[in-house]
Design an enzyme around this catalytic site. Structure first.
Site, short mmCIF file in Angstrom:
data_model
loop_
_atom_site.label_atom_id
_atom_site.label_comp_id
_atom_site.label_asym_id
_atom_site.label_seq_id
_atom_site.Cartn_x
_atom_site.Cartn_y
_atom_site.Cartn_z
N TYR A 87 0.86 -1.18 0.00
CA TYR A 87 0.00 0.00 0.00
C TYR A 87 0.89 1.23 0.00
O TYR A 87 1.71 1.41 0.90
CB TYR A 87 -0.93 0.03 1.21
CG TYR A 87 -1.99 1.10 1.07
CD1 TYR A 87 -3.23 0.79 0.54
CD2 TYR A 87 -1.74 2.42 1.44
CE1 TYR A 87 -4.20 1.77 0.37
CE2 TYR A 87 -2.69 3.40 1.27
CZ TYR A 87 -3.92 3.07 0.74
OH TYR A 87 -4.87 4.05 0.55
N SER A 188 2.95 10.02 12.38
CA SER A 188 4.41 10.11 12.43
C SER A 188 4.86 10.69 13.77
O SER A 188 4.17 11.50 14.38
CB SER A 188 4.92 10.98 11.29
OG SER A 188 4.65 10.39 10.05
N GLN A 210 8.89 17.07 10.75
CA GLN A 210 7.97 15.99 11.12
C GLN A 210 6.53 16.48 11.14
O GLN A 210 5.61 15.72 10.78
CB GLN A 210 8.36 15.45 12.50
CG GLN A 210 7.90 14.03 12.74
CD GLN A 210 8.58 13.04 11.81
OE1 GLN A 210 9.67 13.30 11.30
NE2 GLN A 210 7.94 11.93 11.55
N HIS A 213 4.12 16.03 8.10
CA HIS A 213 3.37 14.80 7.81
C HIS A 213 1.89 14.95 8.13
O HIS A 213 1.08 14.15 7.67
CB HIS A 213 3.95 13.63 8.62
CG HIS A 213 5.24 13.12 8.07
ND1 HIS A 213 5.32 12.37 6.92
CD2 HIS A 213 6.51 13.25 8.50
CE1 HIS A 213 6.57 12.05 6.67
NE2 HIS A 213 7.32 12.58 7.61
N GLU A 240 8.92 6.69 16.86
CA GLU A 240 9.30 6.25 15.52
C GLU A 240 10.72 6.72 15.18
O GLU A 240 11.54 5.95 14.68
CB GLU A 240 8.30 6.83 14.52
CG GLU A 240 8.56 6.46 13.08
CD GLU A 240 7.57 7.12 12.14
OE1 GLU A 240 7.50 6.68 10.97
OE2 GLU A 240 6.88 8.08 12.54
N HIS A 241 11.00 8.00 15.41
CA HIS A 241 12.32 8.57 15.14
C HIS A 241 12.86 9.23 16.40
O HIS A 241 12.12 9.88 17.13
CB HIS A 241 12.25 9.66 14.05
CG HIS A 241 11.58 9.25 12.79
ND1 HIS A 241 10.25 9.54 12.53
CD2 HIS A 241 12.03 8.57 11.70
CE1 HIS A 241 9.93 9.07 11.34
NE2 HIS A 241 10.99 8.47 10.81
N ASP A 273 14.52 9.41 5.38
CA ASP A 273 13.26 9.32 4.64
C ASP A 273 13.52 9.14 3.14
O ASP A 273 12.78 8.43 2.46
CB ASP A 273 12.43 10.58 4.85
CG ASP A 273 11.78 10.63 6.22
OD1 ASP A 273 11.67 9.58 6.87
OD2 ASP A 273 11.37 11.73 6.62
N GLU A 327 1.53 -35.96 29.23
CA GLU A 327 0.48 -35.16 28.60
C GLU A 327 -0.70 -36.00 28.10
O GLU A 327 -1.65 -35.46 27.54
CB GLU A 327 1.08 -34.36 27.43
CG GLU A 327 2.14 -33.36 27.91
CD GLU A 327 2.73 -32.54 26.79
OE1 GLU A 327 2.35 -32.77 25.61
OE2 GLU A 327 3.56 -31.65 27.07
N HIS A 332 1.11 -40.10 20.25
CA HIS A 332 2.44 -39.54 20.06
C HIS A 332 3.51 -40.57 20.47
O HIS A 332 4.52 -40.75 19.78
CB HIS A 332 2.63 -38.27 20.91
CG HIS A 332 2.01 -37.04 20.31
ND1 HIS A 332 0.66 -36.89 20.14
CD2 HIS A 332 2.59 -35.90 19.85
CE1 HIS A 332 0.39 -35.72 19.61
NE2 HIS A 332 1.57 -35.09 19.41
#
Length: 338
Positions: A87, A188, A210, A213, A240-241, A273, A327, A332
């Protein structure tokens, strides 16, 4: 206004018919292949793609093969995801590069791009530069649903990556029950730690960049006079940064909770970026405490292979029988008898 859940469910149920209806209602046009259009700084895009490719190719994890005991061999090998849907938010050709080039480096066979119709020609033109031709001019939650569940026009993918609006992120979370996603990307974020010798003008430039954004961007100026206190604040925010200025650069090796750290007055977030090759699709909303940004491993998955000889099976069988008995798994225990 219909909810994201309703849109996703409708596209899942009715396929192309629903995709077309929602696209015409929300995008204003029917879904269509995006044709390359518009002027692009081709040299800049190719320079970014080259740096992204070189950095991500260096991240390839090693396959591992080990004989645990004689006759018991384990192998873990990394293979690419077969198909990926990307996307790309409106006109963000740099985000296309950040997602598509690592997918190519990993060896993904099919890469399909969806992007809002406004600016889709630019995204398609950038995709063509990268050797990608499946670009759809369709955005929003309905595009995510098409990638996740498939329609006659857009076959489903194995993983969806890329940032988007709140509606796109909600759709990604909804479909994550049925298809893998990278991470939901919120508004952001940047935290600038201004050390005692830091340049306040540069700090303001980072915050202003920033804010570009959008109005929901989270921009924090952290007082770096007390470095330990500043570190504690960063670890709590998990932004984020992070930008470290002045003597705050000493914190770089101690930060655990952040998407990306930019060290020193000559390391602006914008360089990451657009130009360095480091990925700019990063965790937000505190997710940096437990996850990182896109990397080559985003487009890979490990497969474990186990090989036992008759002697190897004889070695492990007593352990299997003992644990199976605890178990209550009698089948098994029987399965190791040869």
């Amino acid at each position: 206004m219909s909810s994201v859940a309703e849109i996703v469910a409708d596209v899942r149920e009715r396929g192309d018919a629903a995709l077309r209806e929602w696209a015409e209602r929300l995008d204003g046009v029917a879904p269509a292949r995006a044709e390359p259009a518009g002027e692009l700084p081709e040299e800049a895009i190719l320079a970014l793609a080259d740096r992204v490719r070189r950095w991500h190719e260096a991240q390839r994890p090693a396959d591992v093969r080990l004989e645990i005991e004689p006759g018991v061999e384990l192998e873990r090998r990394w293979v690419p995801v077969r198909s990926v849907g990307i996307y790309v938010p409106r006109r963000l050709v740099s985000t296309l590069v950040m997602c598509a080039v690592p997918a190519q480096a990993a060896g993904v066979e099919r890469i399909v791009v969806v992007t809002p119709p406004d600016g889709a020609g630019l995204v398609a033109a950038a995709a063509r530069l990268l050797g990608i031709d499946e670009v759809w001019a369709v955005g929003g939650a309905h595009a995510i649903a098409a990638l996740a569940y498939g329609t006659d026009t857009i076959p489903r993918v194995d993983k969806i990556v890329g940032p988007g609006s709140a509606y796109v992120n909600e759709a990604k979370l909804l479909v994550s029950h049925d298809v893998a996603i990278d991470l939901p990307a919120g508004p952001s974020e940047v935290a600038v730690v201004l050390g005692s010798s830091g340049d306040r003008t540069i700090a303001e430039l980072e915050l202003a960049a920033q804010r570009e954004h959008g109005p929901d961007s989270v921009c924090t100026l952290v007082d770096g006079a007390d470095l330990q206190r500043a570190l504690a604040e960063i670890e709590e925010l998990a932004p984020e940064h992070v930008v470290l200025l002045g003597d705050a650069t000493a914190l770089a090796e101690h930060i655990r909770n952040a998407g990306a750290v930019f060290v020193g007055e000559s390391s602006p977030v914008a360089s990451g970026d657009y130009a360095t090759g480091g990925n700019h699709v990063l965790p937000t909303g505190g997710r940096g405490r437990a996850s990182g940004g896109l990397g080559l491993e985003t487009f890979l998955k490990p497969v474990t292979v186990q090989r036992l000889t008759p002697d190897g099976l004889a070695r492990v069988a007593p352990v299997v029988r003992a644990l199976a008995a605890v178990e209550g798994m009698t089948a098994h225990a029987a399965a190791v008898e040869r």
